[in-house]
Design an enzyme around this catalytic site. Structure first.
Site: not given
Ligand code: FE
Length: 148
Positions: A65, A68, A114, A117, A137
């Site tokens: 990510c 985070c 995610c 976060c 995607c």
């Molecule tokens: Fe994240």
């Protein structure tokens, strides 16, 4: 392996428990992230097709990510979808990703975020390759390739 019915269950009934949580205000994220990353991950933007840095990436590694640092996808599960966005068949772990029904723009889609976060990643569709049949995607701006 997750299937489309698992995804719909998560979107309707609640997501898997994340390994941890990272929570910041929109203002804090705005200070931390480059503006294009902030626009896509925190304001649910979409990068133009075929413009993202991982659209045609083949380097081995894991994708984290951009907000985070939590691991989200593995390069071994990346495939050429021809859509202009990096595409994956499965997340790196079942609880890495959260799923929300997205009814914006007059469509019913499943948004992927995610799970740590809540950063917007993209959408998941049921037209991916066998055996799982999923196509995640993902905006390149939402993820970062880290060493294997
Ligand atoms: Fe994240």
């Amino acid at each position: 392996m997750l299937t489309w019915s698992d995804i719909l269950k998560f979107a309707r009934n609640g997501n898997p428990t994340p390994p941890k949580r990272v929570e910041k205000t929109e203002g804090e994220w705005k200070q931390l992230l480059p503006s294009d990353v902030f626009q896509i991950t925190r304001l649910k933007g979409t990068e133009r097709a075929f413009t993202g840095e991982y659209c045609e990436a083949h380097e081995p590694g894991k994708y984290a990510c951009r907000c985070c640092g939590s691991l989200l996808f593995d390069s071994t599960l990346k495939f050429e979808s021809g859509t202009g966005w990096p595409s994956f068949t499965q997340p790196i772990t079942e609880n890495a990703i959260a799923y929300h029904q997205d009814t914006s723009y007059g469509m019913v889609r499943v948004e992927v975020l995610c799970n740590v976060c809540d950063g917007h990643l993209g959408h998941v569709f049921p037209d991916g390759p066998k055996p799982g049949g999923l196509r995640y995607c993902i905006n390149s701006a939402s993820i970062k390739l880290v060493s294997p």
